[in-house]
Design an enzyme around this catalytic site. Sequence first.
Site, PDB file in Angstrom:
ATOM      1  N   HIS A  89       0.817  -1.225   0.000  1.00 23.79           N
ATOM      2  CA  HIS A  89       0.000   0.000   0.000  1.00 23.79           C
ATOM      3  C   HIS A  89       0.847   1.271   0.000  1.00 23.79           C
ATOM      4  O   HIS A  89       0.351   2.351  -0.277  1.00 23.79           O
ATOM      5  CB  HIS A  89      -0.991   0.004   1.169  1.00 23.79           C
ATOM      6  CG  HIS A  89      -0.390   0.213   2.526  1.00 23.79           C
ATOM      7  ND1 HIS A  89      -0.151  -0.824   3.407  1.00 23.79           N
ATOM      8  CD2 HIS A  89       0.005   1.335   3.181  1.00 23.79           C
ATOM      9  CE1 HIS A  89       0.351  -0.342   4.529  1.00 23.79           C
ATOM     10  NE2 HIS A  89       0.456   0.968   4.415  1.00 23.79           N
ATOM     11  N   ASP A  94       0.330  -7.685   1.452  1.00 25.96           N
ATOM     12  CA  ASP A  94       0.724  -6.282   1.573  1.00 25.96           C
ATOM     13  C   ASP A  94       2.241  -6.118   1.561  1.00 25.96           C
ATOM     14  O   ASP A  94       2.816  -5.407   2.391  1.00 25.96           O
ATOM     15  CB  ASP A  94       0.134  -5.665   2.845  1.00 25.96           C
ATOM     16  CG  ASP A  94       0.172  -4.131   2.814  1.00 25.96           C
ATOM     17  OD1 ASP A  94       0.317  -3.573   1.708  1.00 25.96           O
ATOM     18  OD2 ASP A  94       0.062  -3.513   3.894  1.00 25.96           O
ATOM     19  N   SER A 130       4.591   2.677   7.918  1.00 30.39           N
ATOM     20  CA  SER A 130       4.307   1.497   7.098  1.00 30.39           C
ATOM     21  C   SER A 130       5.494   1.123   6.231  1.00 30.39           C
ATOM     22  O   SER A 130       6.073   1.964   5.544  1.00 30.39           O
ATOM     23  CB  SER A 130       3.095   1.753   6.202  1.00 30.39           C
ATOM     24  OG  SER A 130       1.917   1.821   6.967  1.00 30.39           O
TER      25      SER A 130
END
Length: 441
Positions: A166, A196, A286
């Site tokens: 993402h 992911d 992230s």
Amino acid sequence: MENQYNYYNSDGMNGNGQSETPFHEDNGGQKHQVPHGKKPQKKIPKAVAVTGFALLFGVVSSGTFLASNVVGSKVLGLTGVTKTNTTATKAVSSNASLSKSSSVVTSDVSSIVENVMPSIVSITNMSVQQVQDFFGGVSQKQSESAGTGIIISQNDSELLVVTNNHVVAGSDTLTVTFADGTSVEANIKGTNSEYDIAVVAVPLDSISEDTMKKISVATLGDSTQLKVGEPAVAIGNALGYGQSVTTGVISALNRSVSETNEQTGETTESDAKLIQTDAAINPGNSGGALVNASGEVIGINSSKLVGDSVEGVGYAIPISDVSDLIQNLMNQETKTKVAEKDQGAIGIKGMSVPAEYSKQLNMPEGVYVSEITKGGGAEAAGMTKGSVITAIDGTTVSSMDDLQEQLQYYAKGDKVSLTIQIPQSNGEYEEKTVEVTLGAK
């Protein structure tokens, strides 16, 4: 009783979770009764009795005062800060058990950070989005998002960085910034939206010699050996301000996180089992590293729970669970985008089969082929209506958006390998790989 929480990654995706009910302990007392039948004691002189009672009162008072201090310390957390810090520091450096009296674990992790930081990068994703105005007109708007990556390998021509899918999704331009502050452009090597995970490549000829001396490849640990309660350090580009460090412990293992689709309201549970930590995970973290006391990467930071009653619930992808997947992505050919007028097409019309419909309809998650274009590459390859495309050149696709994003890297005339699921008469699907020559869009 169940509480609802929001689940966020750096893109603001949400979901729900359940709270853990706190518990308390009760300490009971026991009374002893004096046996009957004992002979009466002789009377004690009054002066002696008074002196004895005074001594007894002093002893009881001292004991009560001491007990009050102990209880107060444990209930109110009034332990010595210096002692707690020293104990925690020794425990981390020697891997010994933490003192049971410590209510807060703090330690000096500067040496860990110093070793790991050269392998951490910031990633900036520049993308162009279609925006519809009030009157129905469509315009393009450039947006920028920030994330983090971990240098995991180097080949003859590239430096390879792992991050979250993402973080790089929908990118037009990716920029990697190293620990010394220098920035270079990067390209996508491979992605997997299901777990992911993504790997991006930076050409070695674009990195200066000075920068190469200041960066390093991360040391990967074994996340299968983690224990709840052991120290954890999170490093990442929090809020896009640059690298920062937070500390905590491994709060739990093998956590499943549910995500809610804002448009459909459907809730799905991730297949990945995640590490839970109370080290702060914020937007921009992230793709960053969760490391152990030895400075080894044990997880890839990915998301957090957000809610009025939630504090310190972050998640990371266990590194050992995705090591084979990362290796496969590293082995893929580096992708560079093709000019839109030159991009190729498979020759189908299709629609997404998201996870919630996949389970309801007993269909594979991917792209359902609703029509085969006459004279297109799909027809020539023998594809049929009703098939479901699940991957292109080894990269998983779970939606039409995923497929179209991958096709940006292929020109007309290129050959691609499609993994498709073909429906059988018994209601099951059979997997098949077909080679398709792309036609013009």
